[in-house]
Design a protein around this motif. Structure first.
Motif, PDB file in Angstrom:
ATOM      1  N   CYS A   1      30.951  35.618  40.331  1.00 14.01           N
ATOM      2  CA  CYS A   1      31.304  34.296  40.861  1.00 14.01           C
ATOM      3  C   CYS A   1      31.052  33.249  39.789  1.00 14.01           C
ATOM      4  CB  CYS A   1      30.474  33.929  42.091  1.00 14.01           C
ATOM      5  SG  CYS A   1      30.656  35.012  43.505  1.00 14.01           S
ATOM      6  N   GLY A   2      31.856  32.214  39.798  1.00 15.37           N
ATOM      7  CA  GLY A   2      31.638  31.104  38.884  1.00 15.37           C
ATOM      8  C   GLY A   2      31.972  29.788  39.544  1.00 15.37           C
TER       9      GLY A   2
ATOM     10  N   VAL B   1      27.525  27.137  36.980  1.00 18.35           N
ATOM     11  CA  VAL B   1      26.701  28.193  37.571  1.00 18.35           C
ATOM     12  C   VAL B   1      27.528  29.481  37.640  1.00 18.35           C
ATOM     13  CG1 VAL B   1      25.475  28.994  39.618  1.00 18.35           C
ATOM     14  CG2 VAL B   1      25.302  26.600  38.929  1.00 18.35           C
ATOM     15  N   GLY B   2      27.055  30.509  36.956  1.00 21.16           N
ATOM     16  CA  GLY B   2      27.677  31.818  37.056  1.00 21.16           C
ATOM     17  C   GLY B   2      26.737  32.783  37.762  1.00 21.16           C
ATOM     18  N   ILE B   3      27.277  33.608  38.643  1.00 23.09           N
ATOM     19  CA  ILE B   3      26.488  34.608  39.357  1.00 23.09           C
ATOM     20  C   ILE B   3      26.873  35.990  38.831  1.00 23.09           C
ATOM     21  CG2 ILE B   3      25.835  35.548  41.605  1.00 23.09           C
ATOM     22  CD1 ILE B   3      26.703  32.908  42.863  1.00 23.09           C
ATOM     23  N   ILE B   4      25.860  36.768  38.485  1.00 21.45           N
ATOM     24  CA  ILE B   4      26.045  38.062  37.824  1.00 21.45           C
ATOM     25  C   ILE B   4      25.459  39.157  38.708  1.00 21.45           C
ATOM     26  CG2 ILE B   4      25.600  39.332  35.666  1.00 21.45           C
ATOM     27  CD1 ILE B   4      27.034  36.610  35.312  1.00 21.45           C
ATOM     28  N   LYS B   5      26.114  40.323  38.731  1.00 17.20           N
ATOM     29  CA  LYS B   5      25.547  41.492  39.406  1.00 17.20           C
ATOM     30  C   LYS B   5      25.589  42.679  38.449  1.00 17.20           C
ATOM     31  CE  LYS B   5      25.643  44.268  43.616  1.00 17.20           C
ATOM     32  NZ  LYS B   5      25.604  45.603  42.992  1.00 17.20           N
ATOM     33  N   ASP B   6      24.421  43.198  38.123  1.00 19.02           N
ATOM     34  CA  ASP B   6      24.296  44.319  37.193  1.00 19.02           C
ATOM     35  C   ASP B   6      25.056  44.044  35.891  1.00 19.02           C
ATOM     36  OD1 ASP B   6      22.754  45.713  39.059  1.00 19.02           O
ATOM     37  OD2 ASP B   6      24.520  46.612  39.994  1.00 19.02           O
TER      38      ASP B   6
ATOM     39  N   PRO C   1      25.452  32.394  26.854  1.00 16.74           N
ATOM     40  CA  PRO C   1      25.881  32.862  28.177  1.00 16.74           C
ATOM     41  C   PRO C   1      26.095  31.750  29.195  1.00 16.74           C
ATOM     42  CG  PRO C   1      24.209  34.342  27.306  1.00 16.74           C
ATOM     43  CD  PRO C   1      24.310  33.195  26.336  1.00 16.74           C
ATOM     44  N   TRP C   2      25.256  30.714  29.178  1.00 17.28           N
ATOM     45  CA  TRP C   2      25.398  29.638  30.165  1.00 17.28           C
ATOM     46  C   TRP C   2      26.635  28.788  29.918  1.00 17.28           C
ATOM     47  CZ3 TRP C   2      20.614  30.297  27.587  1.00 17.28           C
ATOM     48  CH2 TRP C   2      20.522  29.661  26.339  1.00 17.28           C
ATOM     49  N   ASP C   3      27.199  28.846  28.703  1.00 20.90           N
ATOM     50  CA  ASP C   3      28.441  28.117  28.425  1.00 20.90           C
ATOM     51  C   ASP C   3      29.653  28.775  29.069  1.00 20.90           C
ATOM     52  OD1 ASP C   3      27.262  26.151  26.646  1.00 20.90           O
ATOM     53  OD2 ASP C   3      27.150  27.733  25.132  1.00 20.90           O
ATOM     54  N   VAL C   4      29.588  30.089  29.302  1.00 24.73           N
ATOM     55  CA  VAL C   4      30.799  30.844  29.622  1.00 24.73           C
ATOM     56  C   VAL C   4      30.716  31.673  30.900  1.00 24.73           C
ATOM     57  CG1 VAL C   4      31.455  30.964  27.194  1.00 24.73           C
ATOM     58  CG2 VAL C   4      30.084  32.808  28.170  1.00 24.73           C
ATOM     59  N   ALA C   5      29.533  31.889  31.450  1.00 17.50           N
ATOM     60  CA  ALA C   5      29.387  32.829  32.571  1.00 17.50           C
ATOM     61  C   ALA C   5      30.246  32.432  33.767  1.00 17.50           C
ATOM     62  CB  ALA C   5      27.916  32.925  32.990  1.00 17.50           C
ATOM     63  N   ALA C   6      30.344  31.151  34.049  1.00 15.08           N
ATOM     64  CA  ALA C   6      31.138  30.702  35.192  1.00 15.08           C
ATOM     65  C   ALA C   6      32.625  30.685  34.848  1.00 15.08           C
ATOM     66  CB  ALA C   6      30.688  29.319  35.642  1.00 15.08           C
ATOM     67  N   GLY C   7      32.970  30.119  33.698  1.00 11.11           N
ATOM     68  CA  GLY C   7      34.377  29.995  33.320  1.00 11.11           C
ATOM     69  C   GLY C   7      35.055  31.329  33.115  1.00 11.11           C
TER      70      GLY C   7
ATOM     71  N   TYR D   1      35.759  23.565  40.271  1.00  5.00           N
ATOM     72  CA  TYR D   1      36.433  24.837  40.053  1.00  5.00           C
ATOM     73  C   TYR D   1      35.523  25.957  40.549  1.00  5.00           C
ATOM     74  CZ  TYR D   1      39.365  22.333  36.591  1.00  5.00           C
ATOM     75  OH  TYR D   1      40.207  21.471  35.954  1.00  5.00           O
ATOM     76  N   PHE D   2      36.125  26.958  41.177  1.00  5.29           N
ATOM     77  CA  PHE D   2      35.335  28.146  41.466  1.00  5.29           C
ATOM     78  C   PHE D   2      36.241  29.374  41.469  1.00  5.29           C
ATOM     79  CE2 PHE D   2      36.549  26.729  45.736  1.00  5.29           C
ATOM     80  CZ  PHE D   2      36.942  27.909  46.360  1.00  5.29           C
ATOM     81  N   GLY D   3      35.628  30.496  41.171  1.00  2.28           N
ATOM     82  CA  GLY D   3      36.343  31.761  41.189  1.00  2.28           C
ATOM     83  C   GLY D   3      35.404  32.862  41.624  1.00  2.28           C
ATOM     84  N   ARG D   4      35.972  33.880  42.233  1.00  2.00           N
ATOM     85  CA  ARG D   4      35.196  35.016  42.699  1.00  2.00           C
ATOM     86  C   ARG D   4      35.956  36.284  42.362  1.00  2.00           C
ATOM     87  NH1 ARG D   4      33.206  36.091  48.922  1.00  2.00           N
ATOM     88  NH2 ARG D   4      32.643  38.271  48.640  1.00  2.00           N
TER      89      ARG D   4
END
Length: 272
Positions: free
Chosen positions: A127-128, A117-122, A224-230, A139-142
Motif C-alpha cells: 500500500c502507498g 507512507v508506504g506499507i510493506i509486508k515481508d 526507502p522513505w522517498d519511494v516506498a509509497a510511490g 494519492y493512494f494505491g494498493r
C-alpha cells in the motif's frame, strides 16, 4: 474478503487518516516561524515541522499497530543503513514514512511537498499513500487494487516515444555541485525528450508519473522513505519502475527509473 485483506484495507484507511492528520498539523505549523537546521549541507535540511509530523505518524502507528516495524527519515539513524536494512527487511508488516518529502520546497513556501507512507509486508510494498496538504491532493494505491487521486482512478500517460515525454528528475543533496552526475544526465536527455522538470519531491514526482502528468522520472541517491509509497502507486497505475541497470527495483536500490512503461527502455538507454 478474507481476514488478511480486511486487515490490509483497514491499514490503508488508517494510513490515509494519519497523513490527513499530519497534513493538518503541517498547515497549522506553517503559520509559525520556522526553525531550520542543516543535516549534511545547505541543501539537506530539516525543520521542526518534519520532526513533529514524524512524531505524529509514529505515535499513531505504534498505538494502532504495536507489532509492526517502522522506518522513518528523521528517527532511524544513518540513511545509508536504510539501504542495508532493506536488503533483508524485517518480516511481517512495516511502515516506511517520510513526514515532509520536499522540505526545501516547504521552507520556500512552494506547494510541492508531501507526507508519504508506504506499507510493506515481508519486504514487498502493498500500500502507498502520498498527500500534499496544500493542494489537498491524496494519492493512494494498493497491490492488485488500483491507483487513485482523491478517490478517482488514475493511469499513466500514453506517450509512445521518448521525444514526446515530459520527464522529471532531482538532485540528491550530495550531488548539488557543478560536476554532478545529474548535470551529465540532463545533458544526455536534452533534445531527446520533450522537456525536463526538477520539482523537488520524489514521492509526489512518482505520483505525477502515475497520474500521467509526467511521462517518466529518474533519480539517484533516493532512500526507502522517498519511494516506498510511490512505487506501488506507479505499478497499480500501469507504469514501470526499475533501477538504472534496468533490473526490478528494490527498496535497497539507490538508483530509480520510473515511466509509463512505453518509453522505459529508451529512457534507460539514454541514461546509461
Amino acid at each position: 474478503m478474507n481476514e488478511q485483506l480486511e486487515m490490509e484495507d483497514t491499514m490503508m484507511q488508517d494510513a490515509v487518516r494519519y497523513v490527513k492528520e499530519a497534513g493538518a498539523l503541517i498547515l497549522e505549523l506553517m503559520k509559525q516561524p520556522l526553525q531550520i537546521h542543516e543535516k549534511k549541507n545547505q541543501s539537506d535540511l530539516v525543520t521542526i515541522v518534519d520532526v513533529q509530523s514524524e512524531e505524529l505518524l509514529r505515535n499513531r502507528i505504534m498505538n494502532d499497530y504495536p507489532s509492526h516495524w517502522i522506518l522513518s527519515e528523521e528517527t532511524d539513524g544513518c540513511r545509508e543503513d536504510s539501504h542495508h536494512l532493506m536488503l533483508q527487511p524485517p518480516s511481517g508488516y512495516g511502515w516506511i514514512i517520510d513526514p515532509v518529502d520536499g522540505t526545501t520546497n516547504f521552507i520556500h513556501k512552494m506547494a510541492h511537498f508531501a507526507i508519504s507512507v508506504g506499507i510493506i509486508k515481508d519486504g514487498v510494498p502493498i500500500c502507498g499513500v502520498v498527500y500534499n496538504p496544500v493542494t489537498d491532493e491524496l494519492y493512494f494505491g494498493r497491490k492488485h487494487g488500483g491507483a487513485f487521486l482523491n478517490g478517482i482512478s488514475i493511469q499513466v500517460g500514453q506517450e509512445q516515444e521518448l521525444d514526446q515525454a515530459l520527464l522529471g528528475t532531482g538532485f540528491p543533496a550530495k550531488e548539488w555541485k557543478t560536476n554532478s552526475i545529474v548535470v551529465e544526465q540532463i545533458a544526455k536527455i536534452t533534445g531527446a525528450a520533450r522537456d525536463v522538470r526538477i520539482i523537488g519531491s520524489a514521492s509526489l514526482d512518482l505520483c505525477l508519473v502515475a497520474s500521467g502528468r509526467l511521462t517518466g522520472f529518474w533519480h539517484d541517491g533516493l532512500y526507502p522513505w522517498d519511494v516506498a509509497a510511490g512505487l506501488i502507486i506507479i505499478q497499480e497505475a500501469g507504469g514501470k519502475i526499475s533501477n538504472r541497470a534496468g533490473n526490478e527495483f528494490k527498496l535497497s536500490d539507490d538508483t530509480l527509473v520510473a515511466s509509463n512503461s512505453y518509453i522505459h527502455q529508451s529512457l534507460l538507454a539514454v541514461l546509461k
